[in-house]
Motif scaffolding. Sequence first.
Motif: not given
Length: 459
Positions: A272-278, A345-356
């Motif tokens: 999540a930190y990587t995605i949010a930072g980018n 987030l679905p493109l990054m295959h992120m779900e559940g806790t990471a999404c939140d």
Amino acid sequence: MRLIREEKDFIRDAILLMLPMILQNFVTFSMSMADTFMVGVLGETALAAVTMANSPFYVMQLMIFGVQSGMSVLVAQYHGRGDQEAINRVMGIALFVSTTISGLLAVTAFCIPEQIMRVLTNNADLVEPGAAYTRYVGFSYFFAAISGVYIAAQRSTENPRLGAVLLTVSGALITLPFGIVLPGLNLGTAGAAIATLISRAFEVAVLCVYARFSRRLPLMPRALLHPGRVIAKDFAKYALPVVCNECLWSLAFSLYTVIMGHMADNAPILSAYTIAGNLQRMITPASFAAGGAAAVLIGREIGRGNRDQVQRKAWVLDALALVVGLVCMGIIALVRNVLLRPYILPLMHMEGTACDIAMYMMLIMIFVQPLSSVSLTNIVGVLRGGGDVRYAMLCDVGPLYAVCLPLAALTALVWKLDIRYVYPFMSIDMFVQLFLVIPRLRSGKWIHDVTRTAGELEA
């Protein structure tokens, strides 16, 4: 009426400087993403190998960026005085330092790439592809050091369009086509490195031709090759704090990653930190452009001898930075509330806790973005442009090491709190910076004329 007209002209100059800088910042970020894509198509092992191989070059790149930023403090003020010979002297020192550092590392990487990779990783699968990449990519940083110094000098003389156009053309016509073709010609990771090398060499070749005919910044070989001891001392005085600033700032954010890496269930947190930072870096190039424009304009006014007007114009730049921050705040809110969960987030295959967690981190970014934009403009722009580089370094890294890192480590590693309690402490440095910067701006102690006369430089 005259004062209002002057301020309108000043704001227009700031916006005209910012627009090409925004494009350049966005292109630079996009090219880093393109480099990741070029290697990513070769597979997970190749991507991991290149990531490890780039780590020493990343440290070197930060040092060279600090050199260029420190150089800009001097160039902007000499530009205000109209002293092109002094600018060439400053460029000469910056080129010597940058090419020496990058050249030594490039030659070392070419001669002993396998040994370097074995120091960086104990994973045998990463050594061969990493070494193939390391052998050639070092020379691309050597060429980038040359082009970076000249582009930074042109930007500090109010010509940011050169860097924006050149990097866009280089990326679109050189990096991407070669980056797609060469890795597939049985060259693997070496192909990606060669593609980057061709692109950087192309940039230097274009700049050599451009510099030959530039009237804004004509090259003066004598001053460029023999800058003199006086300018070398000034360069060390104003560039070294900026280099230390950039390195300490980068180290602090690396330590944030280490802290999160030691938290329980750290995989979704780090993702999540990587995605949010980018996403933040992609959305907020305007804030960095506001800081860059402020450094150029403040330096220009001091060089022109307009000391009595500089303080008022610093507040005008702060107001402009606040507007930019509010716009970025709105864009981040739009991305978070409309695009993030259903599309990105679905493109990054992120779900559940990471999404939140990603949603929460971007919520914090929304609230701190306006103040972050103003803080960045004051430190990177106004204080550095005014030659107050040591105090700027104190304001930038002091709160990180004195407040943010200790509180983040305490809440995460000692009290074992959830990331939702830890992450806000990683984002409060700009609130502390506010109490450090505002009194300094009011005092006027940050305004320093760092230029010298021709006689002093010759001596």
